[in-house]
Design a protein around this motif. Structure first.
Motif, short mmCIF file in Angstrom:
data_model
loop_
_atom_site.label_atom_id
_atom_site.label_comp_id
_atom_site.label_asym_id
_atom_site.label_seq_id
_atom_site.Cartn_x
_atom_site.Cartn_y
_atom_site.Cartn_z
N GLN A 368 0.82 -1.21 0.00
CA GLN A 368 0.00 0.00 0.00
C GLN A 368 0.87 1.27 0.00
O GLN A 368 0.59 2.23 -0.72
N LYS A 369 1.90 1.25 0.82
CA LYS A 369 2.77 2.42 0.90
C LYS A 369 3.60 2.58 -0.38
O LYS A 369 3.79 3.70 -0.87
N LEU A 370 4.05 1.45 -0.92
CA LEU A 370 4.90 1.52 -2.12
C LEU A 370 4.11 1.95 -3.35
O LEU A 370 4.58 2.77 -4.15
N VAL A 371 2.88 1.44 -3.51
CA VAL A 371 2.08 1.84 -4.68
C VAL A 371 1.66 3.31 -4.58
O VAL A 371 1.53 3.99 -5.60
N LYS A 438 8.64 -15.78 -19.41
CA LYS A 438 9.42 -14.93 -20.31
C LYS A 438 8.60 -14.25 -21.40
O LYS A 438 8.81 -13.08 -21.72
N THR A 439 7.64 -14.96 -21.97
CA THR A 439 6.86 -14.39 -23.08
C THR A 439 5.45 -14.01 -22.66
O THR A 439 4.60 -13.77 -23.52
N ASP A 440 5.20 -13.95 -21.37
CA ASP A 440 3.87 -13.64 -20.86
C ASP A 440 3.51 -12.18 -21.16
O ASP A 440 4.38 -11.32 -21.34
N GLN A 441 2.20 -11.91 -21.20
CA GLN A 441 1.72 -10.54 -21.42
C GLN A 441 2.07 -9.66 -20.23
O GLN A 441 2.21 -10.13 -19.10
N LEU A 442 2.18 -8.36 -20.49
CA LEU A 442 2.43 -7.38 -19.44
C LEU A 442 1.11 -6.83 -18.92
O LEU A 442 0.08 -6.94 -19.60
N PRO A 443 1.08 -6.24 -17.73
CA PRO A 443 -0.14 -5.58 -17.24
C PRO A 443 -0.64 -4.56 -18.25
O PRO A 443 0.15 -3.87 -18.89
N SER A 444 -1.97 -4.47 -18.38
CA SER A 444 -2.53 -3.63 -19.45
C SER A 444 -2.88 -2.22 -19.00
O SER A 444 -2.95 -1.31 -19.83
N ASN A 445 -3.13 -2.01 -17.69
CA ASN A 445 -3.50 -0.66 -17.26
C ASN A 445 -2.55 -0.16 -16.19
O ASN A 445 -1.80 -0.93 -15.58
N ALA A 446 -2.59 1.14 -15.93
CA ALA A 446 -1.62 1.80 -15.06
C ALA A 446 -1.65 1.25 -13.64
O ALA A 446 -0.60 1.09 -13.01
N ILE A 447 -2.85 0.94 -13.12
CA ILE A 447 -2.96 0.43 -11.75
C ILE A 447 -2.30 -0.95 -11.65
O ILE A 447 -1.56 -1.24 -10.71
N GLY A 448 -2.55 -1.77 -12.66
CA GLY A 448 -1.93 -3.10 -12.70
C GLY A 448 -0.42 -3.01 -12.82
O GLY A 448 0.32 -3.79 -12.20
N ILE A 449 0.06 -2.06 -13.62
CA ILE A 449 1.51 -1.87 -13.80
C ILE A 449 2.16 -1.49 -12.48
O ILE A 449 3.19 -2.06 -12.08
N ILE A 450 1.56 -0.53 -11.78
CA ILE A 450 2.13 -0.05 -10.51
C ILE A 450 2.13 -1.17 -9.47
O ILE A 450 3.12 -1.38 -8.76
N LEU A 451 1.02 -1.91 -9.38
CA LEU A 451 0.94 -3.01 -8.41
C LEU A 451 1.94 -4.11 -8.75
O LEU A 451 2.59 -4.68 -7.85
N ALA A 452 2.11 -4.41 -10.03
CA ALA A 452 3.06 -5.45 -10.46
C ALA A 452 4.49 -5.06 -10.11
O ALA A 452 5.28 -5.88 -9.62
N ILE A 453 4.86 -3.79 -10.37
CA ILE A 453 6.20 -3.32 -10.03
C ILE A 453 6.42 -3.39 -8.53
O ILE A 453 7.45 -3.88 -8.05
N ALA A 454 5.45 -2.91 -7.77
CA ALA A 454 5.57 -2.89 -6.31
C ALA A 454 5.70 -4.30 -5.74
O ALA A 454 6.55 -4.56 -4.88
#
Length: 688
Positions: A368-371, A438-454
């Motif tokens: 929560q803090k990181l996102v 390795k060849t999997d899809q990446l998160p499609s929206n900004a919220i998913g991207i931020i949560l995935a990175i965190a």
């Protein structure tokens, strides 16, 4: 005209891992090609074949004899070969015997007694048939990207136990022992259909003889397209349509040798199960059928590996498996939905993430803090990010995920959807784990991207901070996959973030002291090692990769832009000019290690050449500021090339090591200023 023949090698094994079968065949083929080229054996085409129980390679039009080659032998000095009377010494006699040259020919090589000479020794090529077995051995033992296993009482290792090896060069059978297995002229067909033992008269007959007599389609691509076409035709036949998942298709293709397409049914109530598609498609490799409005039908298409007179038994068997699995999922779904997803949150306090890093609830608090921090940095919605992080791990406590662990994230997404969460939030719950391979899809929206990175940086930094680095093939926490996921998201999603800052923030949340900066450096080095490997796998030049990554810039988007520019610039002659300019400047700066001025002192400039270079370089620094900000590295490289003539004139007319110390330091400061511009792109000293 050169004589040519076809060459066949087939390795018969126990069931090979279906999820990596094409990769295994391609790696074997790559190593075999390298061995053929190393042996200077010309061929027309190399084609691989793969089924669950065999790997095969057919080399078309392979020459029957190695061409003759020549090696250059250095001749020892005259005084070692002949004494003062010009009689041969013992060294000469030994040397001529070793290389097959007569003393008379040796003496005529010398025109002067101190001249260093070489002579060409002709090496007669071997018969191809005599070296093919060794080539195959070398190719097989080089397969390293797959886990190997031992069988029997010996120490021989391969991906799976080997039963047969067949080597044919034209019509000639090559007899040998490879990986403990004696070669055999027989190949083997389908276990339950066709001819079991097949004597193949020539490599020319492969793979047709296996298909006609053995009921095995050895050609992987042919088998794959056959399955695709039959599934699509069958779906149309029953009034439906099918979306073929390529990964599932690949895995099914790797599991059968003679595909037969069949249809199974299941109960209508099971359509309500949120993870139905996962259970049918990913878990059991069924192909889901839709109606014309894209609504799921209670039918699935599956691929059997045998033609049967009683296909009803096969269908009934599959329907029993489907019913049992979906009944379990239906029960867990009904049980789970007695609570909202958020109500599972307190249960995370009972689940340990890691003994030294706290519980899954502690991880949720950190997320929560990181996102929130990442949302501020990327100007995204903090409320949505924080809500997604709060719910991210709740599904781990559901009965569905307990029974089907691989559905974590997916289950959370469906349950959050049913709870009425906003789509940005519930999509993020599934996408937090992407990319999962390795060849999997990446998160499609900004919220998913931020949560995935965190999520990834929290695990990566936490595990490394307690000293649990991957060792060799052992990577129990999948840290390499997490690092690659962070890399791919930042670069492919075009996200400009300081990776070092993210790492420091994550370690702070783990309550790790940043006084010991070695932890941060260790994490950065780990990520950059994976980044280097990723670029190599994508085919970038190693010297360019090293030149860019040597700076360890925490902005991966910047690193990627610089590498892209170098790769494009590598193709034009100006590239060498850049390297020469940089190395000349660097060599002089290394030669005179002095404390430089902060800026060029224009009052100390004397010669027109240094004045001109100083003015232009100073103006260029100002001009390139926006170029660097906007990652316009190709244009920057073009600007740097334009300095070539000015720098050459400077070196011709200006003496660096002048007795007047201040002037000398000022000139070195000018060169250092230029060097810094180059280094902001790449360390060109690493390029040869």
């Amino acid at each position: 005209m050169k004589k040519i023949k076809n060459f066949l090698v087939e390795i018969g094994t126990e069931e090979l891992p279906f999820h990596t079968l094409p990769a295994i065949a391609e790696e074997f083929t790559r190593h075999l090609i390298q061995e053929l080229e190393s042996a200077n054996l010309a061929y027309e085409e190399v084609k691989w074949y793969a089924t669950p129980r065999r790997l095969a390679i057919k080399v078309s039009h392979l020459i029957t004899n190695q061409p003759c080659s020549y090696t250059q032998i250095k001749v020892p000095p005259f005084f070692q070969l002949f004494n003062l009377d010009e009689k041969p010494t013992i060294i000469a006699q030994h040397w001529t015997r070793q290389y097959g040259i007569t003393l008379k020919n040796l003496k005529t090589l010398f025109q002067t007694k101190d001249k260093k000479l070489f002579f060409k020794k002709k090496i007669t090529g071997k018969k191809t048939i005599n070296i093919l077995s060794e080539i195959v051995k070398n190719a097989l033992v080089k397969i390293s990207k797959q886990p190997l296993m031992r069988w029997g009482k010996n120490n021989i290792k391969f991906i799976r136990p080997i039963h047969t090896i067949t080597l044919l060069f034209g019509k000639t059978f090559i007899e040998d022992v490879i990986l403990g297995i004696k070669t055999n002229k027989k190949i083997y067909g389908h276990r339950f259909m066709g001819t079991w033992e097949i004597n193949i008269p020539s490599a020319d007959y492969y793979p047709d003889i296996l298909k006609k007599r053995g009921k095995v389609i050895a050609n992987y691509q042919e088998r794959k397209e056959l399955i695709r076409n039959k599934i699509e035709s069958y779906a149309i036949k029953i009034g439906g349509q099918v979306e073929i998942n390529e990964r599932t298709l690949d895995e099914v293709t790797s599991q059968v040798e003679w595909p037969v397409i069949l249809l199974a049914n299941f109960e209508k109530k099971f359509l309500e199960i949120p993870i139905l598609k996962h259970l049918l498609q990913e878990k059991h490799k069924y192909f889901i059928v839709y109606d014309k409005n894209h609504r799921l039908l209670t039918k699935v298409i599956f691929v059997a590996n045998i033609e049967s007179h009683n296909t009803d038994k096969i269908i009934i068997g599959n329907e029993k498996i489907i019913h049992a699995r979906l009944s379990d999922a239906w029960f867990f779904f009904q049980l789970d939905r007695k609570k909202r997803l958020i109500e599972y949150l307190p249960l995370l306090k009972k689940v340990m993430f890691h003994q030294k890093l706290g519980t899954m609830f502690d991880k949720t608090v950190r997320l929560q803090k990181l996102v929130t921090w990442l949302a501020i940095k990327t100007n995204e919605n903090r409320v949505y990010c924080k809500r997604a992080a709060l719910l991210a791990k709740c599904d781990l406590m559901t009965n569905m995920v307990f029974e089907f662990p691989e559905t974590q994230g997916k289950t959370g997404m469906y349950y959050a959807f049913l709870d009425g969460e906003i789509h940005y939030v519930y999509n993020a719950l599934k996408e937090q784990y992407q990319p999962n391979y390795k060849t999997d899809q990446l998160p499609s929206n900004a919220i998913g991207i931020i949560l995935a990175i965190a999520d990834k940086i929290d695990t990566l930094s936490g595990i490394i901070s307690v000293g649990l680095f991957p060792t060799g093939d052992q990577d129990p926490f999948a840290l390499r996959r997490l690092a690659l996921g962070i890399i791919r998201i930042l670069i492919e999603k075009n996200i400009k973030l300081n990776l070092r800052f993210i790492t420091e923030k994550s370690l702070f949340l783990h309550k790790k002291s940043l006084k010991n900066m070695n932890i941060v450096d260790d994490i950065m080095n780990f990520i950059f090692a994976r980044l280097r490997s990723w670029y190599q796998e994508k085919g970038y030049r190693l010297e360019n990769i090293q030149a860019v990554l040597s700076s360890k810039s925490p902005d991966l988007l910047d690193c990627n832009a610089r590498l892209q520019a170098l790769e494009k610039f590598h193709l034009i002659p100006a590239y060498k000019t850049l390297i020469i300019i940089f190395k000349r400047i660097s060599n002089i700066l290394d030669k005179f290690p002095v404390i430089l001025y902060d800026n060029i002192q224009f009052a100390l400039l004397e010669h027109p050449e240094e004045i001109q270079l100083a003015v232009i370089s100073t103006n260029l620094i100002t001009k390139l500021k926006t170029y660097f900000i906007n990652l316009r590295y190709e244009e920057i490289l073009c600007e740097l090339v334009e300095l070539n003539e000015l720098i050459n004139n400077f070196f011709k007319k200006v003496i660096i090591n002048t007795p007047e110390y201040n002037i000398k330091v000022n000139r070195l400061t000018l060169l250092s200023q230029l060097q810094s511009l180059f280094l902001r792109v790449a360390d060109f000293s690493k390029i040869h």
